[in-house]
Structure formats: structure tokens, C-alpha cells
Design an enzyme around this catalytic site. Sequence first.
Site, PDB file in Angstrom:
ATOM      1  N   ASP A   1     -10.646   2.188 -15.028  1.00 64.26           N
ATOM      2  CA  ASP A   1      -8.232   2.030 -15.046  1.00 64.26           C
ATOM      3  C   ASP A   1      -8.216   1.954 -16.573  1.00 64.26           C
ATOM      4  OD1 ASP A   1      -6.589   0.164 -14.147  1.00 64.26           O
ATOM      5  OD2 ASP A   1      -7.618  -1.477 -15.552  1.00 64.26           O
TER       6      ASP A   1
ATOM      7  N   SER B   1      -1.107  -1.985 -15.435  1.00 65.00           N
ATOM      8  CA  SER B   1      -1.493  -1.840 -14.020  1.00 65.00           C
ATOM      9  C   SER B   1      -0.372  -2.097 -12.762  1.00 65.00           C
ATOM     10  CB  SER B   1      -2.757  -1.489 -14.632  1.00 65.00           C
ATOM     11  OG  SER B   1      -3.557  -0.798 -14.908  1.00 65.00           O
TER      12      SER B   1
ATOM     13  N   GLN C   1      -3.019   4.894  -9.277  1.00 65.31           N
ATOM     14  CA  GLN C   1      -2.752   3.782  -9.912  1.00 65.31           C
ATOM     15  C   GLN C   1      -1.127   3.694 -10.174  1.00 65.31           C
ATOM     16  OE1 GLN C   1      -3.036   2.324 -14.352  1.00 65.31           O
ATOM     17  NE2 GLN C   1      -4.592   1.294 -12.928  1.00 65.31           N
TER      18      GLN C   1
END
Length: 371
Positions: free
Chosen positions: A269, A292, A343
Site C-alpha cells: 500500500d 486509499s 487499488q
Amino acid sequence: ILSFLFRRQFSSNSGRGMGNDDGSETANIPNSADVTLGNVTKIPFNSRAHEIQAGLIDTFLNLELVDNNLYLARHLLKGRKSSPAVYGGQVIGQALAAAASTVGEGFIPNSLHSYFLKTGDVNRPILYMIDRIRDGRSFCTRLVKAVQQGEAIFTMQMSFHKPEPDGIVYQQSMPAVPPPEELQDMRQIIESALADNQLAAGARAMLTFKLNEIPPAFERVFQFRPVDPNKVLLKENCVEPTSAVWLKANENIGDDPRLHQCVATYISDSTLIETAMRPAIAAGFIPSMALSLDHTVWMHDPDFRVDEWMLYENTSTISRGGRSFIEGRLWTRDGRLVLSCSQEGLVRAPRGRSKSPGMAKPKSASALFDQ
């Protein structure tokens, strides 16, 4: 309910099921002594998250077993130094660690699909609640909900697969890039650029902000060596939303492959949304918000070590309607693709200002990198 769980005393026999009122034990619960990850404990301890000697496994991925299917995380890492928001990758890694402790021996994670619902607070513990959706012969499915102050902040559905013989076998080739030994660390690149009086004012502001916002704990446990320093430095010729960085954990993670899978998920991430924004930022755009929204991971090969150099490649294919889509691929040094991820990030322009990268920008960069 939570205060009861936090006060509960545990038996020293970690392999027993939880007792029922009639003295019997709940059936069909995997023996935690057999399948639990090495970083999951039953022992309460004080937070060491800010101690310089604290390691990755014994702090940021460590969980307390509270009850069947309930795990508590106390050691939480900031995504930004100035914000109490929990780093999203840590929540994903901890959720994977908790779920992996509830599946039988021989099952390995093959995919996970997660959503960030609310910002987590590093000053409060996170309770991970596991729902055992299905236990099959080839696949197991788990649903994880992360709760803070009684509210869900994160959910994740994940699948575990028992390895089986190959059907068809192929993969794309790893990009040809310089080895990590020939590259500089992220901090070295930025500090050298800031020492240059010719650096553009906008780039200087953004790089100074980025350098000041990197949590010390994050640099302590990971190394990042970008393949193309010009992209890090927001050069005007940085027009493609792509990036590649060599990364590794600074400590020996051990030989349990599940721990390496958790750490790989944890770090996946770290660079995605920044990759999507970088060309626009290089052209003068500064977002009012960047975070995110969701995160998906597919694990192709469990045989890798994150305490050895790995190449993390990111590409953003579209950004529209305030949402940017980014894909990532994690390669071992010998060219094996072991993990893919995707993502969607929320990227908002300041109110009353043009979304066009070449237009005027706000004076502050304080909203950037808000994952």
C-alpha cells in the site's frame, strides 16, 4: 463487550478450545498452537511502537488473541508523521495475519479484497473480528472486520488455497532495471535534491513535505531505492504515472512464509496512490485530499522473502471522477512475479480551483499523502 474482552484472563494452554457452560469445548476450532502465526500472542504488553529498537514483527504485525476469531492490535503505525491516521498497509497486513491464524495447515492466501471505510487512529487499539465463511478441501474463505471505538473502519474478504499441481504455467518478464546496489535510498535522493539551489519552488515544497512526513518507524523497518530518481524529484518530464522501486525489510523476518506474505501485503500500500498523482504534481497540481479507497492483492507464489531485495512496479491506467486506479506487481530478484495488486484512490482538487495540472495551485502541500 469490549471492556469485558480486554479484561479477560486466558489459560496458559493455547491449544484448547473455549469452554462452554456445560464444561464441554467448542468443536471444529483449529488448534492455535498448530496453525497460529509466530507473531500472534496471548500476552498483553505495552506498546513499543516508537522505540528505536522495536522490530517489524514484534510491534507492527503483532496481535493479541482475545477470544476465538477475535484479535487485538495495539502497535499502530502512522501513515504520516503529523497525522494520527493508521497506515493502511498495516491494517491489511494485520487482518491477513489474524485470518491466517484461523485456517488449517497447508492453506496459503491466494487473494484478498479490502475496503477502507474510516480513518483509523494510532492512539486506540483495533479489534479484528474473523468470520469463517467456508472451510473447503481446496479453498477456505474468511471475512475480516476491523473495529475501532465500536465502528467498522475496514473490511476484507480473503481466500486461502491448498497448493496443487500446475495446470498451465507462464508469466510476463520482469522489467530490466538497475540493481539496488547501484541506486540511492529515497531519503538520500530527496536530501541531495533539496541541497540544489536550482530546484523548482513547487518541487522543493512537495519534497520537503514528503521528507518531513515520513514516520521514523517506517524508515527504520524498510528500505526503498527508486529506480528512476527523476520521478521522485517531480521533474517536468515525469509524464507517465508509473514507478519502480527496490524494497526490503531491514530485519530478518524468519522462515515462516506466512509472515513474509503478511509483510508483502503490508508494504504493497506504500507507493500506489503517489504513483498516480506524481505527473500531475510535477505539472503544478496539489490535491486537497488523497487517500486509499480499496486494495486488492493476488498472491501467485508463496516462496519469497521480503528481507531480501524485491522490485515493486506500479502503473496507473486511468484517473477520472476523483478516483485513480493503480496496479502493482512485486518481483523477486530472480525474476519471479509473486504478487499482484490493485487499488483505487480518492484524489480531490481544492475547492474553487481548476483540476487542470497546469493551473494555479494552493500554497500548502499539507493534504498530500493522506493514506
